[in-house]
Design an enzyme around this catalytic site. Structure first.
Site, PDB file in Angstrom:
ATOM      1  N   ASP A   1       0.887  -1.387  -0.021  1.00 48.84           N
ATOM      2  CA  ASP A   1      -0.040  -0.006   0.006  1.00 48.84           C
ATOM      3  C   ASP A   1       0.796   1.332   0.180  1.00 48.84           C
ATOM      4  OD1 ASP A   1      -2.659  -0.773  -0.111  1.00 48.84           O
ATOM      5  OD2 ASP A   1      -2.552  -1.593   1.805  1.00 48.84           O
TER       6      ASP A   1
ATOM      7  N   ASP B   1      -6.458  -3.702  -6.289  1.00 53.88           N
ATOM      8  CA  ASP B   1      -6.505  -2.670  -5.714  1.00 53.88           C
ATOM      9  C   ASP B   1      -4.636  -2.042  -6.001  1.00 53.88           C
ATOM     10  OD1 ASP B   1      -7.884  -4.282  -4.422  1.00 53.88           O
ATOM     11  OD2 ASP B   1      -8.010  -3.226  -2.645  1.00 53.88           O
TER      12      ASP B   1
HETATM   13  N1  GLY Z   1      -7.638  -2.437   0.192  1.00 55.95           N
HETATM   14  C1  GLY Z   1      -8.477  -1.395  -0.473  1.00 55.95           C
HETATM   15  C2  GLY Z   1      -9.983  -1.129  -0.511  1.00 55.95           C
HETATM   16  O1  GLY Z   1     -10.560  -1.561   0.571  1.00 55.95           O
HETATM   17  O2  GLY Z   1     -10.401  -0.731  -1.290  1.00 55.95           O
END
Ligand code: GLY
Length: 410
Positions: free
Chosen positions: A125, A185
């Site tokens: 992230d 993501d």
């Molecule tokens: N992990 C990122 C989201 O919840 O979109």
């Protein structure tokens, strides 16, 4: 230019309709006015929580808002949380729109604690955390200390790249369940790597980002261009082990925010590489989203396109905000469909500002109501969540830039 951006965007249109005269205020200026009041309130809410932290919370160094909890309290998180970069990012967007040093000072203050993430190799992230905070800060100030921090973060992110798979590993948790999980993501974190390539000329960053996007294109998508959330890989053979949808309704369903991450991700990858297959992928994802039989008229989707109780399911404002950002940019590349992409993005922005807005000086200072974090685990259900607000402000800036300068690129 920055100083006057807000002023330029204020356009009051008077439309005569019989004997009544209706004033329509520009949605961008009006939304930023609201955000200005609301984020000042958010800062006071954060201060009052920080004044009363428990010893444990102090040790965890929580400082930045993420969501409103089921008991109505504001949840603050530490820099290691994947959402830590969004609030500082919002403060940078406020500075970008207003040119007011007040917002710059606040943005610097909330960006600084994220520096410690630059060496955290335990997460994919990095882009969300560092590029939304330091990245926007560097773009707007040119501060070279920010540049160094972003570059170190990008280098750390590359350590998660698995050659045999051709992807950056996403999660380290649930090791009993997944070997090398890659989530849709993760497409969003590639922007940090493309930035590092442009800054340094080191093609490693470009190659990792592009390989990741190509592998994801091959394995994450179904025939209808909806995507799975998680694809798990064997790191020795590079083969796919399984395909899951962890935060959506079911493995074979289409989790709404995941579709939006894909749309934004491939639009951005086309910008950075000019590879036609990435533009094609973005167009196909857009077709899936906006031709979906369960897409509501206001273009703010339910949390999953296949959620079982539609229309009695929560919406996800965050998925809509992310998609709007992508569509403004996609309208620059997909010339044949530019008008429809722009119209859809405008519709989302209008819907969010009219019907999803939080209460002024309420809702702990969030901008938007009605997002869903993980519907599958019933976590963050139908609440304000920080990334919805961040991408809403980004969409507003992109709309303004596109309409005034012909480019949605910030
Ligand atoms: N992990 C990122 C989201 O919840 O979109």
């Amino acid at each position: 230019m920055k100083l006057f951006a807000g002023i330029f965007s204020v356009s009051i249109l008077f439309a005569s309709c019989g004997t009544t005269e209706k004033a329509t205020t520009d949605v961008v200026a009006e939304s930023f006015d609201f955000a200005s009041e609301q984020l000042k309130y958010a800062l006071s809410e954060i201060d009052s929580i920080r004044d009363n932290l428990t010893t444990e919370q102090r040790e965890k160094m929580i400082f930045t808002p993420r969501n409103i909890q089921p008991d109505g309290t504001l949840r603050l998180v530490a820099s290691r949380d994947w959402c830590s970069g969004f609030f500082p990012g919002e403060l940078w967007y406020m500075y970008e729109f207003t040119g007011d040093d007040y917002w710059k000072e606040k943005a610097c203050e909330y960006t600084a604690p994220i520096e410690r993430e630059k060496t955290n190799g335990g997460t994919h992230d990095m882009g969300f955390k560092v590029y939304c905070s330091f990245g926007n800060g560097y773009r707007l100030t040119g501060d070279s200390t920010y540049r160094d921090i972003i570059l170190e973060s990008a280098k750390t992110l590359t350590t998660r790249y698995k050659d045999k798979v051709g992807c950056i590993r996403s999660w380290d948790h649930n090791r009993d369940k997944w070997e090398c999980p890659v989530i849709i993501d993760n497409m969003m974190n590639l922007e940090l790597l493309y930035w590092a390539f442009k800054e340094t000329g080191d093609s490693t960053y470009y190659n990792i980002a592009t390989n990741h996007a190509l592998t994801t294109m091959k394995n994450h998508f179904r025939d209808d261009y909806s995507s799975y959330h998680v694809v798990d890989y064997d790191t020795v053979t590079g083969n796919v082990i399984n395909k899951h949808t962890h935060q959506g309704y079911a493995h074979e369903s289409a989790w709404s925010r995941g579709q939006a991450w894909g749309l934004y991700g491939y639009t951005m990858c086309f910008r950075e590489t000019k590879k036609p297959e990435f533009l094609q992928q973005a167009k196909k994802i857009s077709d899936f989203i906006f031709n979906n039989k369960n897409m509501p008229e206001d273009l703010v989707p339910y949390w999953d396109y296949d959620a079982p109780a539609i229309p009695d399911e929560p919406r996800d404002a965050s998925a809509a905000a992310v998609a709007a950002c992508a569509l403004y940019e996609l309208s620059m590349y997909d010339h044949d469909n530019a008008a429809i992409h722009k119209e859809r993005a405008d519709k989302i922005v209008e819907s969010l500002s009219e019907a999803y807005r939080a209460n002024l000086k309420g809702d702990h200072g969030f901008l938007l109501l009605h997002s869903v974090g993980s519907g599958n685990s019933k976590s963050e259900m139908d609440v304000p969540i920080i990334y919805a607000d961040y991408y809403f402000l980004e969409a507003l800036l992109k709309k303004q830039k596109l309409e005034h300068s012909g480019t949605a690129l910030l």
